[in-house]
Design a protein around this motif. Structure first.
Motif, PDB file in Angstrom:
ATOM      1  N   UNK A 172      29.849  43.171  28.530  1.00 38.10           N
ATOM      2  CA  UNK A 172      28.868  44.090  29.112  1.00 38.10           C
ATOM      3  C   UNK A 172      29.117  45.512  28.631  1.00 38.10           C
ATOM      4  N   UNK A 173      28.048  46.289  28.511  1.00 41.78           N
ATOM      5  CA  UNK A 173      28.179  47.693  28.108  1.00 41.78           C
ATOM      6  C   UNK A 173      28.398  48.597  29.313  1.00 41.78           C
ATOM      7  N   UNK A 174      28.370  48.008  30.507  1.00 40.05           N
ATOM      8  CA  UNK A 174      28.572  48.788  31.721  1.00 40.05           C
ATOM      9  C   UNK A 174      29.874  48.387  32.408  1.00 40.05           C
ATOM     10  N   UNK A 175      30.345  49.238  33.298  1.00 41.88           N
ATOM     11  CA  UNK A 175      31.421  48.822  34.190  1.00 41.88           C
ATOM     12  C   UNK A 175      30.953  47.598  34.950  1.00 41.88           C
ATOM     13  N   UNK A 176      31.857  46.672  35.193  1.00 40.81           N
ATOM     14  CA  UNK A 176      31.445  45.374  35.727  1.00 40.81           C
ATOM     15  C   UNK A 176      32.346  44.947  36.884  1.00 40.81           C
ATOM     16  N   UNK A 177      31.717  44.577  37.987  1.00 39.00           N
ATOM     17  CA  UNK A 177      32.422  43.991  39.120  1.00 39.00           C
ATOM     18  C   UNK A 177      32.102  42.501  39.153  1.00 39.00           C
ATOM     19  N   UNK A 178      33.137  41.661  39.206  1.00 38.76           N
ATOM     20  CA  UNK A 178      32.950  40.210  39.264  1.00 38.76           C
ATOM     21  C   UNK A 178      33.480  39.724  40.606  1.00 38.76           C
ATOM     22  N   UNK A 179      32.582  39.164  41.419  1.00 36.52           N
ATOM     23  CA  UNK A 179      32.936  38.696  42.760  1.00 36.52           C
ATOM     24  C   UNK A 179      33.039  37.186  42.744  1.00 36.52           C
ATOM     25  N   UNK A 180      34.222  36.672  42.994  1.00 37.03           N
ATOM     26  CA  UNK A 180      34.438  35.228  43.032  1.00 37.03           C
ATOM     27  C   UNK A 180      34.372  34.737  44.479  1.00 37.03           C
ATOM     28  N   UNK A 181      33.522  33.757  44.724  1.00 34.98           N
ATOM     29  CA  UNK A 181      33.455  33.128  46.038  1.00 34.98           C
ATOM     30  C   UNK A 181      34.588  32.105  46.110  1.00 34.98           C
ATOM     31  N   UNK A 182      35.695  32.522  46.687  1.00 35.96           N
ATOM     32  CA  UNK A 182      36.961  31.796  46.653  1.00 35.96           C
ATOM     33  C   UNK A 182      37.573  31.868  45.252  1.00 35.96           C
ATOM     34  N   UNK A 183      38.839  31.523  45.171  1.00 43.17           N
ATOM     35  CA  UNK A 183      39.544  31.550  43.899  1.00 43.17           C
ATOM     36  C   UNK A 183      40.476  30.361  43.777  1.00 43.17           C
ATOM     37  N   UNK A 184      41.196  30.302  42.680  1.00 44.74           N
ATOM     38  CA  UNK A 184      42.010  29.127  42.358  1.00 44.74           C
ATOM     39  C   UNK A 184      43.006  28.797  43.465  1.00 44.74           C
ATOM     40  N   UNK A 185      43.662  29.808  44.015  1.00 46.72           N
ATOM     41  CA  UNK A 185      44.725  29.542  44.984  1.00 46.72           C
ATOM     42  C   UNK A 185      44.208  28.986  46.297  1.00 46.72           C
ATOM     43  N   UNK A 186      42.921  29.121  46.585  1.00 46.21           N
ATOM     44  CA  UNK A 186      42.369  28.532  47.804  1.00 46.21           C
ATOM     45  C   UNK A 186      42.577  27.022  47.836  1.00 46.21           C
ATOM     46  N   UNK A 187      42.626  26.420  46.658  1.00 47.18           N
ATOM     47  CA  UNK A 187      42.812  24.970  46.605  1.00 47.18           C
ATOM     48  C   UNK A 187      44.148  24.544  47.208  1.00 47.18           C
ATOM     49  N   UNK A 188      45.163  25.418  47.129  1.00 50.60           N
ATOM     50  CA  UNK A 188      46.483  25.055  47.638  1.00 50.60           C
ATOM     51  C   UNK A 188      46.503  24.926  49.155  1.00 50.60           C
TER      52      UNK A 188
END
Length: 474
Positions: A146-162
């Motif tokens: 992206x040519x802009x500043x970017x915020x990426x919001x993850x609905x849960x992440x890898x460690x939630x599986x633990x």
């Protein structure tokens, strides 16, 4: 075997009405220029200023890609939180990507855990994590291009599986795929935001009526909330957004937390209710006294700075020879804010290059950091290690962030720790001062608290240089 996310499907739909309400409250935001400071140069003390225009275009070398995880138990506000963050950052000119919940994608294909054998359930969870990693990587690459500043919001992440698999099976899965927690937890995401379930502290607002996929009772919701928080214990930037305020204030605290970590000057648009607290602990109790915890080795180096009001340092943090690296730059009293700081994740090569700028006036700080969760409150216990200045020998400091006060704060503190006193703002317990090689009684580099100094009966000679004392010890 439980699914990765028992209430995931209802969270895949964005609460557009909430986002529109937030947008109405901030009609002028797209016209505002927001100053962002970011470390992009290895030169000592360099802190370039970047003005965002309304469209948010930035040069490639200054662009930010900031990856966060929203997690928490049922009815915590994750859906609304996504919408509010999206609206807020888009109004600042950022590009926002929202990574969908992987469990929702897979379970919508007709998978029922009750129909799976133990072996099938294990394999499904393993493939779910692999799929999650690939989906996230797709969005991460979009953010990088992206040519802009970017915020990426993850609905849960890898460690939630633990949280939904036994410890031995999780460790077997990690080993079988050559995964390690430092990479999957600390280096993969910049910040974790745990939105506490309404079942824990706001029971009157906990409901399953409006969610077809939510069936958890209050007790189960509390259990799921704790498990999802415990899964992330150890991440260096893990913020618990509790229910100590009303829901609107909760959302503002969440946004303010992200803005503070990113380094965005938000002025008085969001009121910060949470504050850092620091306590002196008499001694380290036996491990058996602690709830489940994560231990890390932490190394801090202070760097030379270009000016008296700029502070820079490096932090290396890891477990079992797996490391993450952070460069922190701080400048106080900018546009009325107490402090502006930006933390930049580094590669090992960048870290080694910056080590050449170590400030010889400071010892290297070595710590063991213990992270744990009690009463819905996240704590970090720093145990100072040798080599270092004799003043650090046996030093144990407890840190937390909280908006609680009085008895409510007292009741959530770890009862098994012998807390001597609160030292929030006390310059004698500033890591900057603790690392000074010179004696405090003769050095001119000692930095004091503007507020704490007024309480000193015998104030030291005012220092020639100023460094912000109230530091997050990373």
């Amino acid at each position: 075997m439980a699914t990765l996310l028992s209430n995931g499907q209802q969270q895949s739909v964005m609460a557009n009405s909430n986002g529109q309400d937030q947008q109405k409250d901030e009609p002028e935001q797209q016209q505002q220029q927001v100053e962002i400071r970011k470390s992009t140069s290895p030169k000592p003390g360099a802190m370039p200023s970047l003005k965002l225009n309304r469209m948010g275009s930035v040069s490639p070398k200054d662009k930010r890609v900031y990856k966060i995880v929203l997690t928490g138990g049922p009815c915590g506000g994750k859906t609304t939180g996504q919408s509010r963050l999206c609206t807020f950052f888009e109004n600042l000119g950022w590009k926002v990507f929202r990574v969908p919940e992987t469990a929702t994608v897979l379970l919508s294909g007709g998978v029922k855990f009750s129909d799976l054998t133990e072996k099938e359930a294990y394999k499904f969870q393993e493939n779910l994590i692999r799929t999650m990693v690939q989906i996230e990587n797709t969005y991460f690459e979009l953010g990088n291009s992206s040519t802009r500043n970017c915020l990426i919001i993850c609905d849960r992440g890898v460690m939630d599986a633990s949280a939904y698999i036994s410890k031995d099976k999780w460790e077997k899965m990690m080993a079988g795929n050559k995964w390690n927690p430092v990479e999957m937890r600390d280096n993969r995401y910049n910040q974790i935001l745990h939105l506490v379930s309404a079942a824990n502290g706001a029971e009157d607002f906990y409901s399953t009526e409006d969610h077809a996929c939510r069936s958890e009772g209050v007790d189960l919701a509390r259990e799921l909330d704790y498990k999802s928080a415990a899964a992330w214990v150890g991440h260096p930037y893990f913020d618990v957004i509790d229910n100590s305020t009303n829901f609107e204030a909760k959302m503002n605290r969440m946004i303010e937390s992200v803005c503070q970590k990113v380094g965005i000057d938000i002025g008085d648009r969001l009121q910060a209710t949470s504050r850092k607290l620091k306590y002196l602990v008499a001694f380290l109790p036996p491990d058996s006294e602690f709830p489940p915890f994560q231990d890390f080795d932490v190394v801090h180096h202070y760097l030379q700075s270009a000016g008296p009001k700029v502070q820079a340092r490096l932090r290396k943090r890891g477990q079992k020879s797996h490391w993450s690296y952070i460069h922190t730059q701080r400048r106080p009293n900018v546009h009325g804010q107490a402090r502006i700081e930006v933390k930049t994740q580094l590669t090992h090569r960048d870290y080694m290059n910056l080590l050449a700028q170590r400030d010889d006036a400071h010892f290297t700080i070595y710590k063991k950091r213990r992270c744990f969760l009690i009463n819905n409150q996240y704590f970090q216990l720093d145990i100072y290690k040798e080599p270092g200045h004799p003043r650090c020998k046996g030093l144990v400091l407890l840190e937390t962030y909280s908006s609680l006060t009085g008895e409510a704060l007292k009741n959530c503190m770890p009862k098994f720790l012998n807390i001597v006193k609160e030292v929030t703002g006390d310059p004698d317990y500033s890591m900057f001062n603790l690392s000074l090689k010179e004696d405090w009684s003769t050095t001119k580099k000692f930095c004091r608290s503007a507020t704490h100094g007024k309480q000193d009966d015998l104030p030291r000679e005012p220092p020639k240089q100023y460094h912000p004392y109230d530091e997050n010890s990373d």
